[in-house]
Design a protein around this motif. Structure first.
Motif, mmCIF file in Angstrom:
data_model
loop_
_atom_site.group_PDB
_atom_site.id
_atom_site.type_symbol
_atom_site.label_atom_id
_atom_site.label_comp_id
_atom_site.label_asym_id
_atom_site.label_seq_id
_atom_site.Cartn_x
_atom_site.Cartn_y
_atom_site.Cartn_z
ATOM 1 N N ASP A 94 0.737 -1.194 -0.125
ATOM 2 C CA ASP A 94 0.135 -0.075 -0.030
ATOM 3 C C ASP A 94 0.855 1.285 -0.109
ATOM 4 O O ASP A 94 0.348 2.281 0.361
ATOM 5 N N TRP A 95 2.021 1.137 -0.398
ATOM 6 C CA TRP A 95 2.828 2.260 -0.622
ATOM 7 C C TRP A 95 2.356 3.313 -1.568
ATOM 8 O O TRP A 95 2.489 4.525 -1.672
ATOM 9 N N THR A 96 1.801 2.683 -2.599
ATOM 10 C CA THR A 96 0.823 3.422 -3.534
ATOM 11 C C THR A 96 -0.280 2.811 -3.704
ATOM 12 O O THR A 96 -0.422 1.440 -3.676
ATOM 13 N N PRO A 97 -1.299 3.473 -4.362
ATOM 14 C CA PRO A 97 -2.628 2.830 -4.595
ATOM 15 C C PRO A 97 -2.714 1.664 -5.881
ATOM 16 O O PRO A 97 -1.862 2.014 -6.925
ATOM 17 N N SER A 98 -3.095 0.566 -5.606
ATOM 18 C CA SER A 98 -3.098 -0.680 -6.604
ATOM 19 C C SER A 98 -4.096 -1.212 -6.961
ATOM 20 O O SER A 98 -4.064 -2.237 -7.889
ATOM 21 N N LEU A 99 -5.234 -0.938 -6.352
ATOM 22 C CA LEU A 99 -6.563 -1.721 -6.624
ATOM 23 C C LEU A 99 -7.569 -0.761 -7.421
ATOM 24 O O LEU A 99 -7.483 0.431 -6.958
ATOM 25 N N LEU A 100 -8.066 -1.491 -8.554
ATOM 26 C CA LEU A 100 -9.443 -0.704 -9.186
ATOM 27 C C LEU A 100 -8.932 0.944 -9.612
ATOM 28 O O LEU A 100 -9.598 1.968 -9.175
ATOM 29 N N LEU A 101 -7.844 0.744 -10.432
ATOM 30 C CA LEU A 101 -7.174 2.005 -10.928
ATOM 31 C C LEU A 101 -7.709 2.582 -12.259
ATOM 32 O O LEU A 101 -7.474 3.567 -12.792
ATOM 33 N N GLY A 102 -8.741 1.626 -12.817
ATOM 34 C CA GLY A 102 -9.310 2.209 -13.847
ATOM 35 C C GLY A 102 -8.697 1.740 -15.518
ATOM 36 O O GLY A 102 -8.794 2.387 -16.364
ATOM 37 N N HIS A 103 -7.351 1.167 -15.211
ATOM 38 C CA HIS A 103 -6.483 0.849 -16.440
ATOM 39 C C HIS A 103 -5.769 -0.430 -16.129
ATOM 40 O O HIS A 103 -5.706 -0.903 -14.957
ATOM 41 N N ASN A 104 -5.260 -0.962 -17.048
ATOM 42 C CA ASN A 104 -4.777 -2.337 -17.354
ATOM 43 C C ASN A 104 -3.365 -2.299 -16.769
ATOM 44 O O ASN A 104 -2.924 -3.459 -16.561
ATOM 45 N N ASP A 105 -2.719 -1.208 -16.985
ATOM 46 C CA ASP A 105 -1.219 -1.139 -16.701
ATOM 47 C C ASP A 105 -0.862 -1.027 -15.300
ATOM 48 O O ASP A 105 -0.530 0.086 -14.782
ATOM 49 N N VAL A 106 -1.291 -2.072 -14.388
ATOM 50 C CA VAL A 106 -1.070 -1.823 -13.182
ATOM 51 C C VAL A 106 0.024 -3.040 -12.556
ATOM 52 O O VAL A 106 -0.204 -4.388 -12.981
#
Length: 475
Positions: A94-106
């Motif tokens: 959780d250092w950065t947001p990583s869930l349900l970001l609205g794009h596939n490049d995660v």
């Protein structure tokens, strides 16, 4: 719409509804991390990379590193644990947001892997360190038996099964002990540094209730009078505009400048604020003091004068002495305007000055202070134009110096002027004149002692007169 908005694509969560009411759906909102630059190079680099990582994960063209609206946030649905991790734990999922970001490049985050790495690091820290060369040599030498080992232990009970204690239960990690000692030493050092800092910090503990310190820095005779003045002025001080200075500091700063004539730059260093803040604080606080304290300089009634007339004045002049008048001059810088130079140059002082008429009562209280006049103006002219003569009543006696040639004007008010004839140049007074002058000259010292407590400029002079009246009388 008030409140916070989630700035992640395809996420419409907000903290308030369209009517401005706060939603109680358990969703939290977190602002984008800031770039911290004043806590060292490591913190600066880590916070900068974290802000870049958040912007890269959100992927919005209208959000840049230098421009992010304050209402744009990220809601708790985009974090595994519901909240962002500590900024220094870069490996945390959780250092950065990583869930349900609205794009596939995660980039996929593995929370289980992070927990395994955390356990490995913890076990490594708790593992005892290998023995040193000295410890190995000490173990090789034969050790004498301990005192408790010389006693023969009782035979074990056959009915009870011997269960050895679990490993590590009675043993404390040496590394933890060492770290705890270091932490305790640092905490003690921190407390000591805070105590030393309070000694030099211009806060509520600076005066410490010491009357001598109060008198030196403020001119007031004791700490109780300073507290009374502070309580009187606090409701009117510009607290909103001077967030960096408390009401105590505003009053202390103003009194220190009036008392010690300290430069703005020096006060800026003492109070650890910018010099413009000091200048504004002095200007606004002085205005409040002028508005609240100027009623202390007022003309008393004849009944008040008669009730508390000192016996020295009664013996010398009767009980009708109403005022002792004199003028004092304050040196100023050379004006740039030619007319102002002519008006302020004093032939007596051979310098550029401002001149004020001051009137005190026989009790030693300042009852009148004129506006400032150029040093060129005569004492007689200031007395006639200042409005002082309008306050006299028939029968009043005024003590004045020889320079105050105002017998004619005071006589029009049906009052009387007593003018002592002091020695001028090398001329000598007759014995009769000396005897007549001595009681007046002895009493005129009161006005000289009062003048020594004042400062320049009209508003400042009035404030200083009011503060002088708050102090113990010189009589």
């Amino acid at each position: 719409m008030p409140g916070s908005h989630c700035c992640v694509k395809n996420c419409s969560n907000t903290s308030h509804d369209s009517h401005g009411r706060r939603r109680n759906n358990g969703i939290q909102f977190f602002s984008l991390p800031k770039w911290t630059q004043h806590l060292g190079e490591q913190v600066s680099d880590r916070t900068r990379r974290r802000r870049l990582a958040w912007l890269a994960a959100i992927r919005r063209k209208d959000l840049t590193f230098d421009l992010t609206p304050p209402w744009m946030s990220v809601c708790s649905l985009h974090f595994h644990s519901g909240i962002p991790s500590y900024e220094m734990l870069e490996n945390h999922p959780d250092w950065t947001p990583s869930l349900l970001l609205g794009h596939n490049d995660v980039k996929n985050t593995d929370q289980a892997r992070y927990q395994r790495q955390l356990r490995c690091r913890t076990q490594k820290l708790e593992r005892p360190s290998p023995p040193t060369q000295d410890q190995l040599q000490a173990q090789a030498l034969p050790q004498p038996p301990a005192q408790d080992q010389l006693q023969v232990p009782p035979p074990p009970d056959q009915d009870q099964e011997q269960t050895p204690p679990p490993p590590g239960q009675d043993m404390e990690c040496g590394l933890c002990t060492s770290r705890r000692d270091v932490i305790n030493n640092l905490l003690e050092e921190n407390r000591e540094l805070k105590r030393e800092l309070d000694m030099y910090w211009m806060n509520e503990n600076f005066l410490g209730g010491d009357d001598n310190t109060v008198k030196y820095y403020t001119g007031l005779p004791n700490f109780a009078l300073f507290q009374t003045l502070l309580l009187t002025l606090t409701p009117y001080l510009p607290q909103g505009r001077m967030k960096k200075l408390s009401p105590f500091q505003l009053v202390l700063l103003t009194l220190m400048r009036l008392r010690l004539d300290l430069p703005i730059q020096h006060l800026s260093h003492l109070f650890r604020v910018h010099r413009t803040t000091v200048a504004d604080a002095f200007h606004h606080t002085l205005g409040v003091m002028y508005a609240q304290l100027c009623p202390l300089v007022h003309w008393p009634s004849r009944e008040c004068l008669l009730t508390s007339m000192p016996h020295q004045f009664v013996e010398s002049f009767g009980n009708n002495v109403a005022a002792i008048v004199d003028c004092f001059e304050v040196f100023i810088e050379k004006p740039s305007n030619v007319l102002a130079r002519a008006q302020t140059f004093s032939q007596y002082k051979h310098a550029y000055t401002m001149k004020y008429l001051i009137v005190i009562t026989p009790q030693g209280v300042i009852s009148f202070i004129s506006n400032g006049w150029g040093g060129r103006a005569s004492d007689k002219h200031i007395t006639e134009q200042s409005g002082f003569l309008n306050k006299l009543l028939p029968g009043d006696i005024v003590l004045a110096d020889r320079g105050f040639n105002i017998r004619k004007h005071v006589g029009m008010m049906c009052a009387e002027v007593k003018i002592p004839t002091f020695t001028r140049g090398h001329s000598q007074l007759e014995a009769k004149d000396v005897e007549e002058t001595r009681p007046i000259a002895h009493l005129r010292i009161h006005v000289e002692r009062v003048i020594g407590n004042l400062m320049p400029l009209d508003k400042i002079v009035t404030v200083c007169c009011a503060l002088t009246n708050m102090c113990k009388s010189v009589v």
